[in-house]
Design a protein around this motif. Sequence first.
Motif, PDB file in Angstrom:
ATOM      1  N   ASP A 210       0.813  -1.220   0.000  1.00 49.97           N
ATOM      2  CA  ASP A 210       0.000   0.000   0.000  1.00 49.97           C
ATOM      3  C   ASP A 210       0.845   1.268   0.000  1.00 49.97           C
ATOM      4  N   ASP A 211       2.173   1.145  -0.102  1.00 47.57           N
ATOM      5  CA  ASP A 211       3.024   2.327  -0.196  1.00 47.57           C
ATOM      6  C   ASP A 211       3.227   2.705  -1.659  1.00 47.57           C
ATOM      7  N   LYS A 212       2.314   3.492  -2.192  1.00 48.66           N
ATOM      8  CA  LYS A 212       2.385   3.875  -3.598  1.00 48.66           C
ATOM      9  C   LYS A 212       3.031   5.249  -3.788  1.00 48.66           C
ATOM     10  N   TYR A 213       3.218   5.998  -2.705  1.00 45.62           N
ATOM     11  CA  TYR A 213       3.908   7.282  -2.756  1.00 45.62           C
ATOM     12  C   TYR A 213       3.310   8.224  -3.796  1.00 45.62           C
ATOM     13  N   MET A 214       2.013   8.321  -3.801  1.00 42.82           N
ATOM     14  CA  MET A 214       1.284   9.266  -4.632  1.00 42.82           C
ATOM     15  C   MET A 214       0.215   9.924  -3.766  1.00 42.82           C
ATOM     16  N   GLY A 215      -0.269  11.066  -4.184  1.00 38.98           N
ATOM     17  CA  GLY A 215      -1.348  11.682  -3.430  1.00 38.98           C
ATOM     18  C   GLY A 215      -1.768  12.998  -4.038  1.00 38.98           C
ATOM     19  N   ILE A 216      -3.012  13.373  -3.828  1.00 41.27           N
ATOM     20  CA  ILE A 216      -3.435  14.686  -4.298  1.00 41.27           C
ATOM     21  C   ILE A 216      -2.878  15.787  -3.397  1.00 41.27           C
ATOM     22  N   VAL A 217      -2.495  15.430  -2.167  1.00 42.04           N
ATOM     23  CA  VAL A 217      -1.826  16.390  -1.287  1.00 42.04           C
ATOM     24  C   VAL A 217      -0.325  16.136  -1.257  1.00 42.04           C
ATOM     25  N   CYS A 218       0.080  14.904  -0.892  1.00 34.84           N
ATOM     26  CA  CYS A 218       1.492  14.616  -0.665  1.00 34.84           C
ATOM     27  C   CYS A 218       1.811  13.188  -1.084  1.00 34.84           C
ATOM     28  N   GLY A 219       2.968  12.987  -1.691  1.00 36.83           N
ATOM     29  CA  GLY A 219       3.378  11.647  -2.067  1.00 36.83           C
ATOM     30  C   GLY A 219       3.771  10.805  -0.871  1.00 36.83           C
ATOM     31  N   ASN A 220       4.448  11.399   0.108  1.00 46.98           N
ATOM     32  CA  ASN A 220       4.925  10.653   1.273  1.00 46.98           C
ATOM     33  C   ASN A 220       5.005  11.592   2.466  1.00 46.98           C
ATOM     34  N   PHE A 221       4.083  11.411   3.428  1.00 46.48           N
ATOM     35  CA  PHE A 221       4.134  12.203   4.657  1.00 46.48           C
ATOM     36  C   PHE A 221       5.255  11.745   5.580  1.00 46.48           C
ATOM     37  N   ASN A 222       5.794  10.552   5.328  1.00 46.87           N
ATOM     38  CA  ASN A 222       7.059  10.124   5.944  1.00 46.87           C
ATOM     39  C   ASN A 222       6.992  10.021   7.464  1.00 46.87           C
ATOM     40  N   ALA A 223       5.801   9.754   8.002  1.00 48.05           N
ATOM     41  CA  ALA A 223       5.598   9.589   9.444  1.00 48.05           C
ATOM     42  C   ALA A 223       6.048  10.828  10.231  1.00 48.05           C
ATOM     43  N   LYS A 224       5.788  12.012   9.673  1.00 41.52           N
ATOM     44  CA  LYS A 224       6.182  13.253  10.327  1.00 41.52           C
ATOM     45  C   LYS A 224       4.940  14.012  10.796  1.00 41.52           C
TER      46      LYS A 224
ATOM     47  N   LEU B  92      -1.293   8.019  -0.910  1.00 37.53           N
ATOM     48  CA  LEU B  92      -1.453   6.573  -1.036  1.00 37.53           C
ATOM     49  C   LEU B  92      -0.237   5.851  -0.455  1.00 37.53           C
ATOM     50  N   THR B  93       0.110   6.224   0.763  1.00 33.88           N
ATOM     51  CA  THR B  93       1.180   5.550   1.480  1.00 33.88           C
ATOM     52  C   THR B  93       0.582   4.775   2.650  1.00 33.88           C
ATOM     53  N   ALA B  94       1.405   3.956   3.290  1.00 30.03           N
ATOM     54  CA  ALA B  94       0.938   3.136   4.412  1.00 30.03           C
ATOM     55  C   ALA B  94       0.367   4.009   5.518  1.00 30.03           C
ATOM     56  N   ALA B  95      -0.558   3.455   6.251  1.00 23.77           N
ATOM     57  CA  ALA B  95      -1.198   4.203   7.329  1.00 23.77           C
ATOM     58  C   ALA B  95      -0.186   4.732   8.334  1.00 23.77           C
ATOM     59  N   THR B  96       0.896   4.002   8.558  1.00 22.53           N
ATOM     60  CA  THR B  96       1.911   4.458   9.506  1.00 22.53           C
ATOM     61  C   THR B  96       2.590   5.738   9.036  1.00 22.53           C
ATOM     62  N   ARG B  97       2.625   5.969   7.724  1.00 22.35           N
ATOM     63  CA  ARG B  97       3.255   7.175   7.199  1.00 22.35           C
ATOM     64  C   ARG B  97       2.337   8.391   7.285  1.00 22.35           C
ATOM     65  N   LYS B  98       1.046   8.151   7.499  1.00 21.41           N
ATOM     66  CA  LYS B  98       0.083   9.248   7.635  1.00 21.41           C
ATOM     67  C   LYS B  98      -0.391   9.424   9.067  1.00 21.41           C
ATOM     68  N   ALA B  99       0.095   8.580   9.974  1.00 23.64           N
ATOM     69  CA  ALA B  99      -0.465   8.532  11.322  1.00 23.64           C
ATOM     70  C   ALA B  99      -0.315   9.834  12.095  1.00 23.64           C
ATOM     71  N   LYS B 100       0.750  10.590  11.840  1.00 23.08           N
ATOM     72  CA  LYS B 100       1.004  11.818  12.597  1.00 23.08           C
ATOM     73  C   LYS B 100       0.458  13.065  11.910  1.00 23.08           C
ATOM     74  N   VAL B 101      -0.246  12.887  10.807  1.00 21.27           N
ATOM     75  CA  VAL B 101      -0.789  14.024  10.074  1.00 21.27           C
ATOM     76  C   VAL B 101      -2.163  14.389  10.624  1.00 21.27           C
ATOM     77  N   GLU B 102      -2.397  15.665  10.832  1.00 22.76           N
ATOM     78  CA  GLU B 102      -3.720  16.131  11.238  1.00 22.76           C
ATOM     79  C   GLU B 102      -4.428  16.718  10.018  1.00 22.76           C
ATOM     80  N   PHE B 103      -5.530  16.093   9.597  1.00 21.46           N
ATOM     81  CA  PHE B 103      -6.351  16.593   8.495  1.00 21.46           C
ATOM     82  C   PHE B 103      -7.553  17.316   9.093  1.00 21.46           C
ATOM     83  N   LYS B 104      -7.788  18.554   8.680  1.00 19.23           N
ATOM     84  CA  LYS B 104      -8.865  19.328   9.293  1.00 19.23           C
ATOM     85  C   LYS B 104      -9.436  20.334   8.301  1.00 19.23           C
TER      86      LYS B 104
END
Length: 666
Positions: A594-608, A646-658
Motif C-alpha cells: 500500500d506504499d504507492k507514494y502518490m497523493g493529491i496532497v502529498c506523495g509521502n508524509f514520511n511519518a512526520k 497513497l502511502t501506508a497508514a503508519t506514514r500518515k499517522a502523525k498528520v492532522e487533516f482538518k
Amino acid sequence: MIFAAVAAAVLAAGCTREPAATEQGTVLKASLSSLTKASLDGVKVSWSAGDAINVNGAVSGALTEAAEHAKFEFRTVINSPYKAVYPASIYKDANTVTLPAALDATKFFIPLGGYTESGDEISFQALTALMKISITGETSTTLKDITLKSLGGEQLSGDFTIAYPALTLTGASADEADQAVKVNVNQALSSAPLVVYIPIPAGTYASGYQVDFLNSEGGVMRQSVSARTVKAGELREMPALAFEVNVADDPNIGGIPSAKELADFAAAVNDGRSISRWINKETGAVELLADIDLGGADWTPVGNGSVTTGHAITGAAFTGVFDGKGHTVDNFKVSIPASGTNVAGGLFGIVSGATLKNLTVGSKAVVKSSSTSGFVTLGGVVGFAGESTLENLDSYALLANDAGKNGTRLVLGGTVGTLFASETVAATATSLSGHASFSVVNGVNTNNGANGISVGGVIGLMDGKSVTDAPAKAVSCTNYSSFEVEATRTGGVIGTMNSNCLAENCVNNGNISCKDVKASNSRVAGIVSGMGSNTAIKGCVNYGDICFTVAGDSTHGYAAGLVGQTNDGNSFTYIDGCATYGTIQSDRWFADGDDKYMGIVCGNFNAKVIYVRNCVLGGKIGPFVPTESAPLVTITAENFEDYYSLTAATRKAKVEFKNNSFGTRP
C-alpha cells in the motif's frame, strides 16, 4: 636579460637512447646544467618539488624534491616523438595549450615547452616572454590585483595553438575576455618593492598594453606601455613604480543604457571596484535604462564569487540595489565548466544583502552547467540570493545541465537558483514569475535528498536558519512553464524547501513531469517537491498535471498535487488553505503493497508531524499508463479523503487533516 638565452645554456640537448619503460610506465628526464641552480632575478629556471609535466597528453607524477636533473615518471608507456609542456595544467589537447586568465602572485610559473624525436631527455624552452613589475607604496595600501590588458586586441590568455617542434604559440581566440590577464596579489605594499611576473605571448602589440593596479579600496593606478614586439624568452621590465591612484572615478551616468555598460558594471562588481557610475543618485539604485541584447556573448555573472552548500560566500557578490525598471536582458550564455564547484550562475551569480527588482531575463538566455566537480546553483536571473529581497522578477531562460556528480547538490530554478536566509536576516522573493524552459539530465546522481538535483519552475531551493525572526519566504510567486526533467526533486514552483521556509499564495500553472530513474526515488509535485523542518505552504494552488512519465516503473516517481515529501515536522510544518486541481499520474500506482507514494496532497508524509488544513482538493489520480482495470480516478466529494496520500497508514499517522474539502477548478 634574455631568458631564452639562459634556457638554451642550461637545458641539455636530448640523447638518442630510448627512454626507460617499466611495468610502471615511462621515465623521462628534463636535464638541466648547473646554471639552473640559480634563478633569473627571482624567475624560476630550475625544477622544484611538486612540478609535473605533460607529455603527449599524459601527466607525470609530481617531483618530490628540487632537482637539477629531474626525472619525471609516468604510469603509462609513452611513445616518441615527445611533445611536452610545463606546467601540466596548461595542456588542453595535442595541439593546444591554455594560458590562464587568472594568476596568483605567490604561485608564479613560466610556461615551457619541449620536443624531442627520441631518447629519454626533453629540452624545454620558454613559450612566452615575461613582464617584471616592481611596485612600492604606503604600508596602509593593500594591492588587491594587477591586470594586464592588450590595447590592440591581441590575445594574452585562453587557448593557443602550439607548433612542435618549433615551440611557437598562435592565438586561437578573439574573445575580449582573453585579451587580459589578472594577477591576484592581496599584499600590503611597503618601501621594499613587491615583484610580480606576468607571462606575455610573443608577438607584436600594435597599440601596446595597459597595466591596472587595484587597491583594496577600489582605487586604480594605470600605466600604459607603447607599441612593441616581444619574443619568447625575453624578460621585459617596467620602470619601478610607486602606487598612486591616477584613474578618476568614472562620471556618473545614473544607470545602464547599453550592453557595454552592463558588461562594464559586471566587471566592476567582480573586480571589487566602485559602481558609482551606474547608480541613480536620487534613488540609490543601479538602474537599467533600456532593454539589452548581449548578442549571444559568453557572460560572466554579476557577482562571480563562490558559495558553498553551507551558504558561505567568498569572492565577489553584488550587495546593492538593482532596479530593472521593467526592462529585459537577453541573449547571453553562462557556461559552468566541468571543473566548476561552489558556483552560482545566472545574469547575476551571487547577491548578498541585495535588492533585485523589476527585471526580466529573455528566452535567448542560456544558463548551463557541465560540472562534474561540485555544488552548482543556477537561476535565470540569479544563481544564489543570500539575505536578499527579490521583487517582480521573471525569466524565460533555458536552464540546463549535461553532467553532474553523485551525491553532490545541483540546483536549477527558472528565475532563482537558491534563496537563503541567515539566523538574523530574512530572504524574501515576492511576485516572481517563471516562464523558463529546462533541459535537465541525471546520469550519475543516485541521491534522493538535498544533495541530488533540485528543479523548481521559479526557485530551485530555499533554506533558512530561523523560523521566527528571519525565514526564507516566497510570496505570490507563479510558474507558467510546463517542463519535463530528470531530477531528484521537481516542483512546479519550488524544488526544495530545506528548512525554516514559507511559501504563501504561490501558483503553478504548468504541467510538470519527471522521468528520473537514476535517483533512488525521485519526486515531482505541483508546488514543492521536498519540505524539511519548519516549512509551510499557505494559500498555494496547483492547476497543472503532475506526472512521472516512465511507463511501467513502479519503484521511482513519487507524484503529488502539492508536496512530494515531508522530511521533518513540528507545529510550524503545515499545508494550509491550499488547492490542487490537476491530474496526478505515476506507475507507482502498480507498486506492491500500500506504499504507492502518490497523493493529491502529498506523495509521502514520511511519518512526520504535519498539519493539512482548509485545503480544496480535486482533479484526478492514477497510473501513468491507465488500464481498464486501473483507470484514472476522478476526485469527488465522496472519495477525496481516500487520496490525500497513497502511502501506508503508519506514514500518515502523525498528520492532522482538518477542514479540507472537495472542489473543482474555479
